[in-house]
Design a protein around this motif. Structure first.
Motif, PDB file in Angstrom:
ATOM      1  N   SER B  41       3.043  10.662  10.363  1.00  0.00           N
ATOM      2  CA  SER B  41       2.540  10.223  11.708  1.00  0.00           C
ATOM      3  C   SER B  41       1.865   9.014  11.509  1.00  0.00           C
ATOM      4  N   MET B  42       2.007   8.282  12.654  1.00  0.00           N
ATOM      5  CA  MET B  42       1.161   6.954  12.966  1.00  0.00           C
ATOM      6  C   MET B  42      -0.321   7.240  12.746  1.00  0.00           C
ATOM      7  N   GLU B  43      -0.859   8.464  13.259  1.00  0.00           N
ATOM      8  CA  GLU B  43      -2.185   8.658  13.004  1.00  0.00           C
ATOM      9  C   GLU B  43      -2.762   8.772  11.784  1.00  0.00           C
ATOM     10  N   LYS B  44      -1.894   9.438  10.906  1.00  0.00           N
ATOM     11  CA  LYS B  44      -2.326   9.846   9.481  1.00  0.00           C
ATOM     12  C   LYS B  44      -2.343   8.579   8.838  1.00  0.00           C
ATOM     13  N   VAL B  45      -1.367   7.596   9.072  1.00  0.00           N
ATOM     14  CA  VAL B  45      -1.096   6.291   8.416  1.00  0.00           C
ATOM     15  C   VAL B  45      -2.168   5.514   8.782  1.00  0.00           C
ATOM     16  N   ALA B  46      -2.649   5.353  10.158  1.00  0.00           N
ATOM     17  CA  ALA B  46      -4.099   4.687  10.435  1.00  0.00           C
ATOM     18  C   ALA B  46      -5.387   5.211   9.668  1.00  0.00           C
ATOM     19  N   GLN B  47      -5.170   6.543   9.575  1.00  0.00           N
ATOM     20  CA  GLN B  47      -6.563   7.045   9.225  1.00  0.00           C
ATOM     21  C   GLN B  47      -6.612   6.751   7.603  1.00  0.00           C
ATOM     22  N   ARG B  48      -5.448   6.979   6.913  1.00  0.00           N
ATOM     23  CA  ARG B  48      -5.595   6.533   5.252  1.00  0.00           C
ATOM     24  C   ARG B  48      -5.559   5.348   4.983  1.00  0.00           C
ATOM     25  N   SER B  49      -5.262   4.221   5.972  1.00  0.00           N
ATOM     26  CA  SER B  49      -5.058   2.927   5.639  1.00  0.00           C
ATOM     27  C   SER B  49      -6.369   2.210   6.225  1.00  0.00           C
ATOM     28  N   GLY B  50      -7.136   2.761   7.170  1.00  0.00           N
ATOM     29  CA  GLY B  50      -7.896   2.140   7.799  1.00  0.00           C
ATOM     30  C   GLY B  50      -7.820   1.033   8.656  1.00  0.00           C
ATOM     31  N   VAL B  51      -6.405   0.950   9.140  1.00  0.00           N
ATOM     32  CA  VAL B  51      -5.991   0.028  10.069  1.00  0.00           C
ATOM     33  C   VAL B  51      -5.936   0.579  11.166  1.00  0.00           C
ATOM     34  N   HIS B  52      -6.271  -0.105  12.503  1.00  0.00           N
ATOM     35  CA  HIS B  52      -6.261   0.396  13.733  1.00  0.00           C
ATOM     36  C   HIS B  52      -4.895   0.812  14.237  1.00  0.00           C
ATOM     37  N   LEU B  53      -4.940   2.117  14.926  1.00  0.00           N
ATOM     38  CA  LEU B  53      -3.869   2.670  15.325  1.00  0.00           C
ATOM     39  C   LEU B  53      -2.880   1.455  16.218  1.00  0.00           C
ATOM     40  N   ALA B  54      -3.622   0.820  17.098  1.00  0.00           N
ATOM     41  CA  ALA B  54      -2.974  -0.030  17.930  1.00  0.00           C
ATOM     42  C   ALA B  54      -2.221  -1.427  17.073  1.00  0.00           C
ATOM     43  N   THR B  55      -2.725  -1.421  16.112  1.00  0.00           N
ATOM     44  CA  THR B  55      -2.077  -2.591  15.271  1.00  0.00           C
ATOM     45  C   THR B  55      -0.788  -1.973  14.528  1.00  0.00           C
ATOM     46  N   LEU B  56      -0.744  -0.906  14.239  1.00  0.00           N
ATOM     47  CA  LEU B  56       0.022  -0.118  13.907  1.00  0.00           C
ATOM     48  C   LEU B  56       1.293   0.089  15.021  1.00  0.00           C
TER      49      LEU B  56
END
Lengths: 214, 214
Positions: B41-56
């Motif tokens: 999910s986008m949320e999990k990737v944001a969490q793991r990468s430390g990149v903002h969800l909005a950027t994703l």
């Protein structure tokens, strides 16, 4: 796919259970034709088939179960040829697979099945078992070819049949181009010359050289 | 896959954009290793990468966009061989593809990409373009082989490379068995003898007979 005739798994082939299955799977097929694999749901199938949602959940568990069962059902229509020669059998089966997947709904079906397998371990097992069974059944044409002396005696029938199916699934799932007669012809020819050259032997050669020694 | 080196599409290869991409795609890869394609999910990737969800969301649109970009990124690591003979090139590339998909995360990735394509037309287009581009790049080895006189002059390079990839995707997505050295060897041999026999000519033969006249 190397789909094949199979013994029906129906306990009561002409009974109400069979009629329910037919109605439900026909509805799944129509849903795939309308919305593609992504839009399929138990609710829509219940509505279209007139079968209770509770019955669907009891017998098929989830949408993944429905598409796997539909693949089972439809593949009974792909006959296993017995033309007297392996090139003839390979070409006939390749053409049948080509005709099967020329139908857009069949493409949607296989996409739905593969997507289901990615989400759901039970669907993955069902998919593996389904194709495993078909490879064995279709492999009979290779067994006959070995008996006729057309192929090396240690040819692995399932490897040959997997090679016959692979280009169709690549075309549908990966390259995403049309399945046409040219693909069927090319595949049948390739599998025949490869099998003759010993590419699908049961025991792997360990000398590491391609067949013609280059 | 017939994956291949490709020119990087990064506007600023060493810049922040590139570093963000690397962090995000590394996180997607790790997520695939943990939960498989279904759990991404986008949320999990944001969490793991430390990149903002909005950027994703802005750069990759959805999880489908992430897995397609990851495939792009990773495939740059599969080199295109140039051994001096086509059998040598085919074997080297088949072994590279085999090694690529021996990693369970790569299997999850290709499952995720194909599932994404089933749900999302943009992902389907990305997948088709991705493999189309790779077939052309890898087809260079066939062009060289034709120039060396190893193959019929009207051989279609993309057909040959599709034939080299197909058995791996069949094994992963359909038969759901392990990708091993034996598959790579068998595939390289089969494609070589089939191409020599004219199974992948550009213009289809219209006499309908398999190559050896049976």
């Amino acid at each position: 796919m190397t789909t094949a005739h199979r013994a029906s798994g129906e306990a009561r082939p002409g009974g109400r259970t069979a009629r329910t299955r037919q109605a439900v799977l026909a509805a799944v097929f129509e849903e795939l034709g309308h919305g593609g694999p992504a839009a399929l749901s138990m609710e829509k199938v219940a509505q279209r088939s007139g079968v209770h949602l509770a019955t669907l959940y009891r017998r098929w568990r989830c949408a993944e179960g429905l598409v796997c069962d539909l693949l089972n059902w439809l593949s009974a229509d792909v006959p296993l040829p017995d033309t007297g020669t392996l090139p003839g059998d390979l070409r006939a089966l390749a053409r049948s697979i080509g005709t099967f997947y020329a139908d857009e709904r069949m493409r949607s079906l296989i996409e739905a099945v593969v997507s289901a397998a990615a989400r759901d371990p039970q669907a993955a097992t069902a998919l593996r078992d389904f194709f495993g069974e078909r490879l064995v059944l279709a492999g009979e044409m290779v067994v006959r070819a070995v008996e006729r002396g057309e192929l090396p005696p240690d040819t692995d029938p399932e490897k040959v049949m997997a090679a016959l199916g692979a280009p169709f699934y690549y075309r549908i799932l990966i390259a995403r181009g049309p399945v046409d007669t040219a693909l069927a012809e090319s595949t049948a020819t390739a599998v025949w010359v490869s099998a003759r050259a010993g590419a699908y032997r049961r025991t792997e050669s360990h000398n590491g050289a391609p067949h013609d020694g280059r």
